[in-house]
Design an enzyme around this catalytic site. Sequence first.
Site: not given
Ligand code: ATP
Ligand code: MG
Length: 446
Positions: A73, A75, A166
Amino acid sequence: MPATGTIPVTLAVVDPSERHNGTGLVRHDSPLDEAKIDADAAKIVRRLERSGFQAYLVGGCVRDLLLGSRPKDFDIATSARPEDVRSLFRNCRIIGRRFRLAHVVFGSKIIEVATFRRSPQTEAPVDPVESDGTGDDDAELAVDEDLLIRSDNVFGEAHEDALRRDFTINALFYDLDRRQVLDWCGGMGDIQRRTIHTIGDPTVRFREDPVRILRAVKFAARLDLGIAPDVYDAMVMNREELAKAARPRLSEEILRLLRGGAAHRSMFLLWEVGAMAMLLPELSTFLDDDEASPGASKRFWKRIDVLDQRTKAGPVDDLVYWTTLLYEPMAEALAGSKDPAATLTDFLEPIVARIALPRRAADGIRRIVGLLPKLAKGLVDGKLSRLGRADVALQALDVLEIDFTARGKSTVNVDKLRREIAPAAEAARAEGRANRSRRGGRSRSR
Ligand code: ATP
Ligand code: MG
């Protein structure tokens, strides 16, 4: 803050190339493949920018595009407040009470638009006697022995928003207009080295939010990345912190590890760092203790390999993930049991308590395991008609198929059976859903 009266009355619009000056920003001219950027996400960014706000693609989508994989997705992070976003997009709803986010909706697709926020930890009061003011001494840690973040709802600037994230690879922003990656923490180098680094001290970051340990496992496994040695060590050292995390996040994150198509690597890493012993000790002791039932762990890994193949081929039901994951230790517990239903309850209840495995999932697992021997028998003697009436019949069949494939047995009859029972099973499932929502409706109205 400047004294009142020194601020010019009209605020000059900052030239985008001057934005973030003095924040330690490194710009990389690394255009992402435009064709792979979601057109609606790009439209949102452009409209926000045209309206005078800062707006960037952020997080997983930038990381995945840079690594050459397909983002799940898209963001967006912006200087606009949720109400500003809503006033610009009719198809927008604001979600969340504590930290409000804008969701811009395009049919079944949701683009999350979040206002820049900063880490609440940066607000922690530092003891002025102990601290030398650099912010990197131990006194800052002593302020709060327990670093766990309990609230995360302070608006901030773009660079603060990057640094609260993170891992460095998750903190890259993409400037669509200038076709640049904005990097405040060395994430681009880590993308090139394909390495997972926390932003800042890994121990602090894992203690602030222990679920990050599971996220590190997820990214390492799914994207085939290395974990920096100090980060790996901190995952091992801080694994017990997982007991402090909100429990529903734990079961949700385990599901994400299973759903990523890299369940084998995920579960291996989870076991290796000792996090599995915290979350699912019944599985980790089973894997530790291969001598007790020789070959059993080999069977487990084979089963998880087949699960990964299934995930890559199409959607897999969550019940199939859970049952396949727990199948071997459940089978071990059931061996010689006089009361299989009670044995399964005794096996599953501690998991419900520990990681908030939803009770409905525990019930589903129980029913699937109960159905497996009948399905296997039905395949042999052809008495199948009644089996399709169970609302978990299709999931049970998937579990059975994974079992057969893992054991090298033919699944031809399983496919045949699936076609036979599909109509009745679907009807039973729909009926189960309707009953549940009727029950749910009553309890809500109480
Ligand atoms: P995915 O492809 O699994 O969705 P993602 O990196 O987009 O991976 P998300 O859980 O959708 O992960 O979170 C979006 C963003 O928010 C992450 O890329 C990170 O920058 C931030 N984020 C998410 N969870 C945390 C956390 N627990 N602590 C700090 N930052 C976080
Ligand atoms: Mg994501």
